[in-house]
Scaffold this motif. Sequence first.
Motif, short mmCIF file in Angstrom:
data_model
loop_
_atom_site.label_atom_id
_atom_site.label_comp_id
_atom_site.label_asym_id
_atom_site.label_seq_id
_atom_site.Cartn_x
_atom_site.Cartn_y
_atom_site.Cartn_z
N GLN A 1 0.83 -1.19 0.00
CA GLN A 1 0.00 0.00 0.00
C GLN A 1 0.87 1.25 0.00
O GLN A 1 1.93 1.29 0.65
CB GLN A 1 -0.92 0.01 1.23
CG GLN A 1 -1.98 1.10 1.19
CD GLN A 1 -3.02 0.98 2.29
OE1 GLN A 1 -3.80 1.90 2.55
NE2 GLN A 1 -3.07 -0.17 2.95
N VAL A 2 0.46 2.26 -0.75
CA VAL A 2 1.18 3.53 -0.80
C VAL A 2 0.23 4.65 -0.46
O VAL A 2 -0.99 4.52 -0.55
CB VAL A 2 1.83 3.78 -2.18
CG1 VAL A 2 2.94 2.78 -2.43
CG2 VAL A 2 0.80 3.70 -3.29
N ASP A 3 0.79 5.79 -0.06
CA ASP A 3 -0.03 6.90 0.42
C ASP A 3 -0.54 7.81 -0.69
O ASP A 3 -1.57 8.47 -0.53
CB ASP A 3 0.76 7.73 1.43
CG ASP A 3 1.00 6.98 2.73
OD1 ASP A 3 0.28 6.00 2.99
OD2 ASP A 3 1.93 7.36 3.47
N ALA A 4 0.21 7.90 -1.80
CA ALA A 4 -0.16 8.89 -2.82
C ALA A 4 0.14 8.37 -4.21
O ALA A 4 1.07 7.60 -4.42
CB ALA A 4 0.59 10.20 -2.58
N CYS A 5 -0.68 8.81 -5.16
CA CYS A 5 -0.45 8.58 -6.58
C CYS A 5 -1.18 9.68 -7.33
O CYS A 5 -2.41 9.73 -7.32
CB CYS A 5 -0.95 7.20 -7.01
SG CYS A 5 -0.76 6.92 -8.79
N GLY A 6 -0.42 10.57 -7.95
CA GLY A 6 -1.02 11.74 -8.58
C GLY A 6 -1.94 11.40 -9.73
O GLY A 6 -3.05 11.94 -9.85
#
Length: 291
Positions: free
Chosen positions: A63-68
């Motif tokens: 899981q990652v926090d951000a993806c533009g």
Amino acid sequence: MNGLGNDFVVFDARQDPLALKPAQIAAIGNRQSGIGFDQMVTVERSTNGGYAFMRIHNCDGSQVDACGNATRCIGRLLLGEAGLKAVTIETNAGLLQAFSRESESKVAVDMGVPRLGWQDIPLAEEFADTTQIELQIGPIDAPVLHSPSVVNVGNPHAIFWVVDVNAYELDKLGPLLENHPIFPEKANISIAHVVNRNEIRLRVWERGVGLTEACGTAACATAVAAIRKNLCERLVQVHLPGGTIEIEWRAEDDHIIMTGETEIEFEGLLDLETLAFERTAAGDAVAESVT
């Protein structure tokens, strides 16, 4: 969906919560046997003031926090659903604003303020100047890549400045640098060439994903780093393999505004037990080709 070729499988989990194991996520993301994606996005109910919450998983299940680019794609869906010109999307990186532009497919996102301190990237040791840190790969007297800028735009990024972005085997160098001990949370690795004060060429190795056609947060981080080094103006076009994205780092509040195209590839049904899927509706590209 995709944003400049950076592609996503999107689930609406606001009515029925979705909890998939990393192995299931990886299976869905497999481009040979599954649907295939760079990230899987679940749209959930917001508990902190957003129109909806966006959860992002890489194709390896992490899981990652951000993806533009994912934020722009989800912004398009929510803007259309709400019939509004702007919506607030809750993410693990905070509340982000998505705005409609001159067409339904073009969406802008306020990515907030970049984090520039070494402890906020984060790095494993202190560096007073994060526009250029001591890191190289290759022989000491003739390094292949060296002295990257580092920026956090929801996740950590390292940007190496080169003359030709196609002259490097990023598929081999990326994994080594992503997992370098200097990055305790790993890092997205970019190689960038400043074409002029308004244009940058960029290739990205994304942590947990690999080589990608586009990466919105990498484009944001690279633009910020170039501006900090006085290589570019505050409004810049970033050219990625999947297309061009516009990045503005506003002087008045330090917020990053990212604007670009989105595309719905298709809609479908997925059997969560067998992971078999079928397409049920065409997307933008198919619809355009038919008309």
